[in-house]
Motif scaffolding. Sequence first.
Motif, PDB file in Angstrom:
ATOM      1  N   LEU A 268     -27.153 -27.150 -31.941  1.00  0.00           N
ATOM      2  CA  LEU A 268     -25.893 -27.788 -32.001  1.00  0.00           C
ATOM      3  C   LEU A 268     -24.795 -26.910 -32.463  1.00  0.00           C
ATOM      4  CD1 LEU A 268     -27.292 -30.847 -34.201  1.00  0.00           C
ATOM      5  CD2 LEU A 268     -27.007 -30.919 -31.829  1.00  0.00           C
ATOM      6  N   LEU A 269     -23.647 -26.724 -31.620  1.00  0.00           N
ATOM      7  CA  LEU A 269     -22.594 -25.869 -31.404  1.00  0.00           C
ATOM      8  C   LEU A 269     -21.714 -26.461 -32.391  1.00  0.00           C
ATOM      9  CD1 LEU A 269     -20.735 -23.636 -31.043  1.00  0.00           C
ATOM     10  CD2 LEU A 269     -20.913 -24.068 -28.794  1.00  0.00           C
ATOM     11  N   LEU A 270     -21.407 -26.017 -33.637  1.00  0.00           N
ATOM     12  CA  LEU A 270     -20.336 -26.931 -34.492  1.00  0.00           C
ATOM     13  C   LEU A 270     -18.961 -25.989 -34.441  1.00  0.00           C
ATOM     14  CD1 LEU A 270     -22.129 -28.198 -37.577  1.00  0.00           C
ATOM     15  CD2 LEU A 270     -21.943 -29.141 -35.223  1.00  0.00           C
ATOM     16  N   CYS A 271     -18.009 -26.799 -33.715  1.00  0.00           N
ATOM     17  CA  CYS A 271     -16.667 -26.056 -33.494  1.00  0.00           C
ATOM     18  C   CYS A 271     -15.671 -27.062 -33.377  1.00  0.00           C
ATOM     19  CB  CYS A 271     -16.870 -24.979 -32.139  1.00  0.00           C
ATOM     20  SG  CYS A 271     -15.209 -24.543 -31.392  1.00  0.00           S
ATOM     21  N   GLU A 272     -14.783 -27.203 -34.038  1.00  0.00           N
ATOM     22  CA  GLU A 272     -13.685 -28.367 -33.730  1.00  0.00           C
ATOM     23  C   GLU A 272     -12.607 -27.627 -32.686  1.00  0.00           C
ATOM     24  OE1 GLU A 272     -10.381 -30.762 -33.363  1.00  0.00           O
ATOM     25  OE2 GLU A 272     -12.525 -31.232 -33.457  1.00  0.00           O
ATOM     26  N   ASP A 273     -12.382 -26.458 -32.925  1.00  0.00           N
ATOM     27  CA  ASP A 273     -11.351 -25.788 -32.165  1.00  0.00           C
ATOM     28  C   ASP A 273     -11.438 -24.117 -32.444  1.00  0.00           C
ATOM     29  OD1 ASP A 273      -9.373 -25.402 -30.105  1.00  0.00           O
ATOM     30  OD2 ASP A 273      -7.977 -26.716 -30.965  1.00  0.00           O
ATOM     31  N   LEU A 274     -10.561 -23.393 -31.665  1.00  0.00           N
ATOM     32  CA  LEU A 274     -10.336 -22.170 -32.046  1.00  0.00           C
ATOM     33  C   LEU A 274      -9.207 -22.008 -33.058  1.00  0.00           C
ATOM     34  CD1 LEU A 274     -10.526 -20.332 -28.549  1.00  0.00           C
ATOM     35  CD2 LEU A 274     -12.138 -20.317 -30.197  1.00  0.00           C
ATOM     36  N   PHE A 275      -9.465 -21.163 -34.050  1.00  0.00           N
ATOM     37  CA  PHE A 275      -8.289 -20.761 -35.070  1.00  0.00           C
ATOM     38  C   PHE A 275      -8.002 -19.278 -35.143  1.00  0.00           C
ATOM     39  CE2 PHE A 275     -11.275 -18.564 -37.434  1.00  0.00           C
ATOM     40  CZ  PHE A 275     -10.616 -18.000 -38.564  1.00  0.00           C
ATOM     41  N   CYS A 276      -6.893 -19.055 -35.615  1.00  0.00           N
ATOM     42  CA  CYS A 276      -6.553 -17.762 -36.099  1.00  0.00           C
ATOM     43  C   CYS A 276      -5.681 -17.725 -37.393  1.00  0.00           C
ATOM     44  CB  CYS A 276      -5.752 -16.870 -34.980  1.00  0.00           C
ATOM     45  SG  CYS A 276      -3.998 -17.407 -34.692  1.00  0.00           S
ATOM     46  N   CYS A 277      -5.786 -16.593 -38.015  1.00  0.00           N
ATOM     47  CA  CYS A 277      -5.129 -16.638 -39.465  1.00  0.00           C
ATOM     48  C   CYS A 277      -3.753 -17.074 -39.147  1.00  0.00           C
ATOM     49  CB  CYS A 277      -5.327 -15.289 -39.939  1.00  0.00           C
ATOM     50  SG  CYS A 277      -6.897 -14.936 -40.858  1.00  0.00           S
ATOM     51  N   ASN A 321     -21.333 -35.139 -28.267  1.00  0.00           N
ATOM     52  CA  ASN A 321     -22.078 -36.501 -27.523  1.00  0.00           C
ATOM     53  C   ASN A 321     -23.495 -36.721 -28.624  1.00  0.00           C
ATOM     54  OD1 ASN A 321     -20.467 -36.949 -25.622  1.00  0.00           O
ATOM     55  ND2 ASN A 321     -21.518 -35.893 -23.917  1.00  0.00           N
ATOM     56  N   LEU A 322     -24.092 -35.685 -28.909  1.00  0.00           N
ATOM     57  CA  LEU A 322     -25.316 -35.973 -29.713  1.00  0.00           C
ATOM     58  C   LEU A 322     -24.968 -36.456 -31.333  1.00  0.00           C
ATOM     59  CD1 LEU A 322     -27.645 -33.061 -28.801  1.00  0.00           C
ATOM     60  CD2 LEU A 322     -28.158 -35.400 -28.581  1.00  0.00           C
ATOM     61  N   LEU A 323     -23.877 -35.866 -31.735  1.00  0.00           N
ATOM     62  CA  LEU A 323     -23.341 -36.237 -32.946  1.00  0.00           C
ATOM     63  C   LEU A 323     -22.610 -37.466 -33.184  1.00  0.00           C
ATOM     64  CD1 LEU A 323     -22.342 -32.634 -34.526  1.00  0.00           C
ATOM     65  CD2 LEU A 323     -24.650 -33.874 -34.983  1.00  0.00           C
ATOM     66  N   GLY A 324     -21.671 -37.805 -32.170  1.00  0.00           N
ATOM     67  CA  GLY A 324     -21.069 -39.072 -31.993  1.00  0.00           C
ATOM     68  C   GLY A 324     -20.068 -39.222 -33.210  1.00  0.00           C
ATOM     69  N   PHE A 325     -19.571 -38.137 -33.602  1.00  0.00           N
ATOM     70  CA  PHE A 325     -18.300 -38.266 -34.772  1.00  0.00           C
ATOM     71  C   PHE A 325     -17.414 -37.418 -34.490  1.00  0.00           C
ATOM     72  CE2 PHE A 325     -20.992 -35.453 -37.324  1.00  0.00           C
ATOM     73  CZ  PHE A 325     -19.936 -34.858 -37.694  1.00  0.00           C
ATOM     74  N   LYS A 326     -15.982 -37.648 -34.869  1.00  0.00           N
ATOM     75  CA  LYS A 326     -14.797 -36.755 -34.598  1.00  0.00           C
ATOM     76  C   LYS A 326     -14.734 -35.812 -35.828  1.00  0.00           C
ATOM     77  CE  LYS A 326     -10.101 -37.009 -33.207  1.00  0.00           C
ATOM     78  NZ  LYS A 326     -10.198 -35.681 -32.944  1.00  0.00           N
ATOM     79  N   PHE A 327     -14.727 -34.474 -35.320  1.00  0.00           N
ATOM     80  CA  PHE A 327     -14.536 -33.506 -36.437  1.00  0.00           C
ATOM     81  C   PHE A 327     -13.160 -33.269 -36.970  1.00  0.00           C
ATOM     82  CE2 PHE A 327     -17.657 -30.930 -33.585  1.00  0.00           C
ATOM     83  CZ  PHE A 327     -18.634 -31.395 -34.180  1.00  0.00           C
ATOM     84  N   LEU A 328     -12.977 -32.949 -38.158  1.00  0.00           N
ATOM     85  CA  LEU A 328     -11.733 -32.743 -38.969  1.00  0.00           C
ATOM     86  C   LEU A 328     -10.932 -31.836 -38.359  1.00  0.00           C
ATOM     87  CD1 LEU A 328     -13.241 -33.091 -42.513  1.00  0.00           C
ATOM     88  CD2 LEU A 328     -11.573 -34.734 -41.650  1.00  0.00           C
TER      89      LEU A 328
END
Length: 348
Positions: A268-277, A321-328
């Motif tokens: 399971l690859l957990l990533c909401e988006d990319l970020f930088c400082c 799809n597997l987790l079925g919830f929206k990340f913060l």
Amino acid sequence: MHTKETTVFVSGATGFIALHVLDDLLKAGYKVIGSGRSQKKIDALLKKFNNNPNLSMEIVEDIAAPGAFDEAFQKRGKEINVVLHIASPVHFQTTDFEKDLLTPAVNGTKSILEAIKKYAADTVEKVVVTSSVAALVAPVDMSITNLVVNEESWNRDTWESCQATAVFAYAGSKKFAEKTAWDFLKENQSSVKFTLTTINPGFVFGPQLFADSLKDGINASSGIITKLVHSKVGGRFYNYSGPFIDVRDVSKAHLIAFENPECAGKRLLLCEDLFCCQQAVDVLNEEFPQLKGKITVGEPGSGSSFLKTNSCTFDNSITKNLLGFKFLDFRNCIVDTASQMLEVQNET
């Protein structure tokens, strides 16, 4: 389906991610057995959870020691149905990468799986190993703009090449520990009955479960935000970038990883988006009037163009799809992280 009679073992229970996982498990009504390095740490943790009758602890002093988990599993193995292996060494203050990072990560994973095989082969049905995005992509490849990393990807560093720097060695340790788990399952299929799922988060931000944990030091990712909160006007900062996820989502994913049978055998690859400082600095300046004018500003608004030219892409649609919830999202995550830091700072 797991009933609430299910007992879950959590290794490294006093860590940043693990505390959130313990909290979610207890709220969901599971019985939990955690491991901690010393009686002192264990007593402090039990007290924080108000001596919840569904939570008990075992001492595992050093996860890298041979047979590290044998004693705990010999004693409690027959009660355990699910194992969440969250403990792993994370520190960069070393030059002996093999001894301090690679070997402990691999041995810790091996020893917990060996302990299941010896003492809980009939009872443990699910194992979830907390891995990392670092197991999916080598640090040096993170900036290849046309590279797409997904759940099938692997960090291409070898045991030798990953010993170039502490960061490479840490990333390598996550890859080799995860490989160890998949290989173990393949080799021991006839003598264990558990399925395996790995969780591969990016940079993990978000508040500590207990604010006073901030007084004892901080996990590596949140340390990046601390530095920015304490930066000076005109100060320069290293523009770290990569995939991010909120710790509360990482915790939720650990529960779904064993509750949803479709997660068996998956990464399971957990990533909401990319970020930088730079984006974190923008959020801090926009959301905290008490910081505005006192901390660095960098080049406001330049974050997304920086990421376009400095980062690979992550595709984790299978995981979502597997987790079925929206990340913060990033703003909420950084606001909650920094609010807690400022609160604790004001109390000291």
